[in-house]
Design an enzyme around this catalytic site. Structure first.
Site, short mmCIF file in Angstrom:
data_model
loop_
_atom_site.label_atom_id
_atom_site.label_comp_id
_atom_site.label_asym_id
_atom_site.label_seq_id
_atom_site.Cartn_x
_atom_site.Cartn_y
_atom_site.Cartn_z
CB THR A 15 77.75 96.42 34.81
OG1 THR A 15 77.45 97.18 33.65
CG2 THR A 15 79.20 96.65 35.18
CB SER A 61 69.39 96.35 32.23
OG SER A 61 69.88 97.66 32.39
CD GLN A 266 59.53 118.69 29.82
OE1 GLN A 266 60.52 119.40 29.87
NE2 GLN A 266 58.77 118.58 28.76
CB CYS A 267 60.43 119.99 37.23
SG CYS A 267 60.00 121.35 36.16
N1 ASP Z 1 74.54 98.65 30.35
C1 ASP Z 1 74.61 98.01 31.66
C2 ASP Z 1 73.25 97.41 31.95
O1 ASP Z 1 72.36 98.16 32.22
C3 ASP Z 1 75.00 99.00 32.69
C4 ASP Z 1 75.11 98.47 34.09
O2 ASP Z 1 74.69 97.40 34.42
O3 ASP Z 1 75.64 99.24 34.93
O4 ASP Z 1 73.09 96.22 31.88
#
Ligand code: ASP
Length: 330
Positions: A15, A61, A266-267
């Site tokens: 992002t 990602s 899992q906790c």
């Molecule tokens: N979907 C994006 C990524 O992981 C989310 C982000 O970067 O905040 O590349």
């Protein structure tokens, strides 16, 4: 700690550098010039010098995989060994940021410089974006001096690369660190087989939580596909459906065939201690190895680093049980 003066900025996508498209936010390259421009607009910033590398194609990602991790290792090695960088900043999407931080923590064991990973919840240039504050904050942290190792830097927090997880999607402060309830048994040293220069190969790994209703046939199908390691997310302190003889037999058979069976809780604040309940002891008797208080991200990254280095099942189980870089906390 020595200050980093010459940073490698390694851009993988996410992002932080995304641009709007008709389908939604999309990865975009060309982030170096945007970074330079932003820095020029803030002459009061005192930043270390930096050189930029981009792993192409820039990705969301959500598409991160083992080959991408190895490409990051290679780029970081080149930056440090050939270009003389004394600190590394990886720009990465947040969805799998904690997984990459954990995997790199193990894949870069022995590297003498600090590596920080950061990203952003909102793209650079968007109103109220956290992109530049995270990026420049991470650079400042490197400039102030950090011990060698891998860290996740986000929203003003410097976190261990093997203890952090993404916790939220609606807040800029999206990452948190699993509490360290106890100390794991520390490895006496890092074996040469796990040094960052060691070549790695891809490994078939799976992660499966236990849940009420899981059947032996589900596990059998998973284990029949040639998987080399399975991370089982057990209940509480390491229990599971131990009354299911068929399920236990499937696990035992897989272990006898050489599959590494690792267990975490899992906790969110749990750790595995099989002996507390008979259901845990019975499960452990199939060949499960305890991951102590490791997070899912850390346990998965560690299995990849160990099996990917070509360690045998017994060697993998040996090193998995010891704390290599603060991951176990059990
Ligand atoms: N979907 C994006 C990524 O992981 C989310 C982000 O970067 O905040 O590349």
């Amino acid at each position: 700690m020595p200050a980093s003066r010459n940073i490698l900025v390694l851009y993988t996508g996410g992002t932080i550098g995304m641009q709007q498209s008709a389908e939604g936010l999309m990865p975009a390259s060309g982030f170096a010039s945007r970074l330079r421009e932003q820095q020029d607009q803030q002459p009061q910033l005192t930043l270390p010098s930096w050189q930029f590398r981009e792993l192409l194609p820039a990705i969301d990602s959500a598409n991160m995989n083992q080959a991408n991790w190895l490409a990051m290792v290679e780029a970081i090695r080149a930056g440090v060994e050939q270009d003389g960088c004394d600190g590394v900043l990886v720009l990465h999407g947040t969805d799998t940021l904690a997984y990459s931080a954990a995997a790199l923590s193990f894949l870069l064991l022995g590297l003498e410089v600090p590596v920080l990973l950061t990203g952003a919840m909102l793209p650079a240039g968007a109103p109220d974006s956290d992109a530049w504050s995270n990026l420049f904050g991470a650079m400042h942290a490197l400039q102030a001096g950090i011990e060698p190792g891998v860290y996740l830097y986000f929203s003003g927090k410097l976190m261990s690369g093997v203890r952090a997880s993404k916790r939220g999607t609606a807040t800029l402060d999206a990452f948190g660190v699993a509490p360290r309830l106890r100390q794991g048994k520390r490895a006496p040293g890092i074996p040469a087989t796990l040094d960052y220069r060691q070549p790695r190969r891809s490994v078939s790994l799976a992660v499966l939580p236990f849940y009420p209703g899981i059947e032996a046939s589900h596990l059998r199908a998973l284990l029949a596909c040639g998987v080399q390691g399975v991370l089982l997310e057990c209940y509480g302190s390491g229990t599971g459906p131990a009354d299911d003889a068929e399920l236990l037999a499937v696990l035992k058979d897989a272990h006898e065939r050489g599959v590494v069976l690792a267990a975490i809780s899992q906790c969110p604040q749990g750790h595995v201690e099989f002996g507390i309940y008979a259901a845990g002891s019975t499960l452990a008797a199939t060949g499960l190895i305890s991951g102590g208080g490791m997070t899912r991200e850390a346990a998965l990254g560690k299995l990849f680093a160990l099996l990917g280095a070509g360690l045998s099942q017994a060697e993998t189980e040996h090193w998995f049980a010891l704390d290599l870089c603060g991951e176990r906390a059990d």
